[in-house]
Design an enzyme around this catalytic site. Structure first.
Site, short mmCIF file in Angstrom:
data_model
loop_
_atom_site.label_atom_id
_atom_site.label_comp_id
_atom_site.label_asym_id
_atom_site.label_seq_id
_atom_site.Cartn_x
_atom_site.Cartn_y
_atom_site.Cartn_z
N GLU A 144 18.60 4.56 13.77
CA GLU A 144 18.84 3.50 12.80
C GLU A 144 19.83 2.46 13.33
O GLU A 144 19.88 1.34 12.81
CB GLU A 144 19.34 4.06 11.48
N ASP A 161 14.21 1.95 12.71
CA ASP A 161 14.21 1.19 11.46
C ASP A 161 13.51 -0.14 11.75
O ASP A 161 13.92 -0.88 12.63
CB ASP A 161 15.67 0.97 11.03
N GLU A 184 21.62 14.19 12.30
CA GLU A 184 21.40 12.75 12.48
C GLU A 184 22.70 12.01 12.82
O GLU A 184 23.73 12.25 12.19
CB GLU A 184 20.80 12.18 11.19
N HIS A 213 14.24 5.23 9.27
CA HIS A 213 15.40 5.12 8.40
C HIS A 213 15.15 4.10 7.30
O HIS A 213 14.76 2.96 7.56
CB HIS A 213 16.61 4.68 9.25
N ASP A 260 23.14 14.21 8.03
CA ASP A 260 23.42 12.90 8.61
C ASP A 260 24.93 12.70 8.66
O ASP A 260 25.61 12.70 7.64
CB ASP A 260 22.78 11.81 7.74
N LYS A 282 24.50 14.31 3.43
CA LYS A 282 25.48 13.69 4.31
C LYS A 282 26.58 14.70 4.67
O LYS A 282 27.04 15.47 3.81
CB LYS A 282 26.11 12.47 3.63
#
Length: 369
Positions: free
Chosen positions: A249, A272, A223, A299, A197, A168
């Site tokens: 997502e 997702d 992401e 996701h 992400d 992240k």
């Protein structure tokens, strides 16, 4: 064919096993909404959907008062017709997360029933492209984790056979993100994939500032750098970056994915299955991506997505975040490879006693013809 005569819904609140943080939120719980459908032959199918801690009762309400009553009497095998009918029956609430999450619980239950009646696992029923898929892990890359702990987790994951980790990003400075990513790259070398992400946390300017750093570290993808409704911003970012932009997502219909693809606003599609409205639309998105020479890397929900990524040819990764271990047998895997389930239907071996024990009080209801 047999008509649907009964549908039961209930919710289980699953707590995360580790602290999960990103640039905008903390994962509080997985409100898991289940739907069990029964047809006139007595066949059943069980599907599910989820939230990350808010909105579960709203999903249940839409099921209880609108979708499940409409479902009664419909032909169970006509999954496409059922999906479209439920979508358009509630068109005033679509497209959006509550509608898509509720619809997904129904749609996945119908696909589970179809697989069980046909004695086929979902991955074969939906295409059968491959029997296993590589995994990358997100579980050790949360934003609060220090660089040395990121490295420790990635080294352990590689030792287990994983081929990549997601880290992240979204620290206040570029150097803060660079320190974390750089530590993992130096420790793992160039052959280990690192994904990032940002969880929609950045402005266009801040995302662009990070592109040279991500390119230098050979990052696998960038992401959700921007808010999900900023298609033009993602298109500008993708045009100026050799790192693929990954989105999906937070998109809730095949049409939203079509807009992104048409604008050249993404390099990787991340539909997702719950948030896009079920298996039926997920497959539409996967094939749309394939037609545009794009990959799909879904996701979360690995226990369900494993069957879908094995069904299609353009899905090179499965995201590893274990969340169902309290209520289902662990997903089959060998090292860093996830194995397609062989059991008919979704192939998830639910622990029904645990589900009953963890069902939220007052959430369980049944709708019948």
């Amino acid at each position: 064919m047999a008509r649907i005569t009964q549908a039961r819904a209930f919710m289980v609140d699953l707590q995360p096993k580790v602290r999960r943080t990103d640039a905008i939120q903390s994962f509080k719980s997985q409100e898991t909404i289940f739907v069990v459908v029964t047809d006139a032959d007595g066949a059943t199918g069980m599907g599910y959907s989820y939230t990350i801690g808010d909105g579960g009762p709203s999903v249940l309400a839409l099921l209880r008062y609108t979708l499940l009553p409409r479902l009664m009497g419909q032909e169970a095998e006509r999954i496409e017709a059922v999906w479209r009918d439920l979508l358009f029956w509630t068109h005033a609430t679509a497209v959006g997360p509550i509608m898509s999450l509720a619809l997904a619980a129904v749609d996945t239950a119908l696909w589970d029933m179809r697989g069980r009646k046909a004695s086929l696992p979902l991955w074969q029923l939906a295409g059968g492209a491959k029997a296993q898929v590589p995994m990358y892990t997100t579980e050790g890359g949360w934003l609060h984790i220090a660089p040395e702990a990121l490295v420790e987790d990635a080294l352990a994951a590689r030792e287990q056979g994983f081929r990549g980790s997601k880290v992240k990003i979204g620290k206040p400075t570029v150097s803060g993100d660079a320190a974390r990513l750089g530590a993992v790259r130096r420790a793992l070398g160039d052959d280990y994939e690192i994904m990032t992400d940002a969880n929609q946390s950045m402005t266009s300017a801040e995302a662009l500032r990070r592109v040279p750093m991500l390119e230098a570290l050979n990052i696998g993808w960038f992401e959700e750098p921007l808010p999900s409704d900023d298609i033009a911003g993602h298109a500008r970012l993708q045009a100026g970056s050799r790192v693929p932009v990954a989105v999906g997502e937070s998109l809730y219909s095949p049409g939203q994915f079509a807009d992104y693809i048409a604008a050249g606003a993404c390099g990787i599609v991340q539909a997702d299955v719950a948030r896009v409205g079920g298996i039926t639309p997920w497959l539409k998105v996967a094939h749309m991506a394939e037609a545009h020479n794009l990959v799909i890397c879904p996701h979360f929900l690995m226990e369900l997505h494993v069957s879908l990524v094995c069904a299609v040819p353009n899905a090179p990764w499965l995201e590893y975040i274990p969340q169902l271990d309290d209520v289902a047998a662990p997903m089959a895997r060998e090292g860093g490879m996830a194995l397609a389930p062989e059991a008919p239907g979704l192939g998830i071996d639910w622990d029904h006693a645990r589900l009953a024990a963890l069902t939220v009080a007052g959430s369980d209801f049944t709708v019948e013809v």
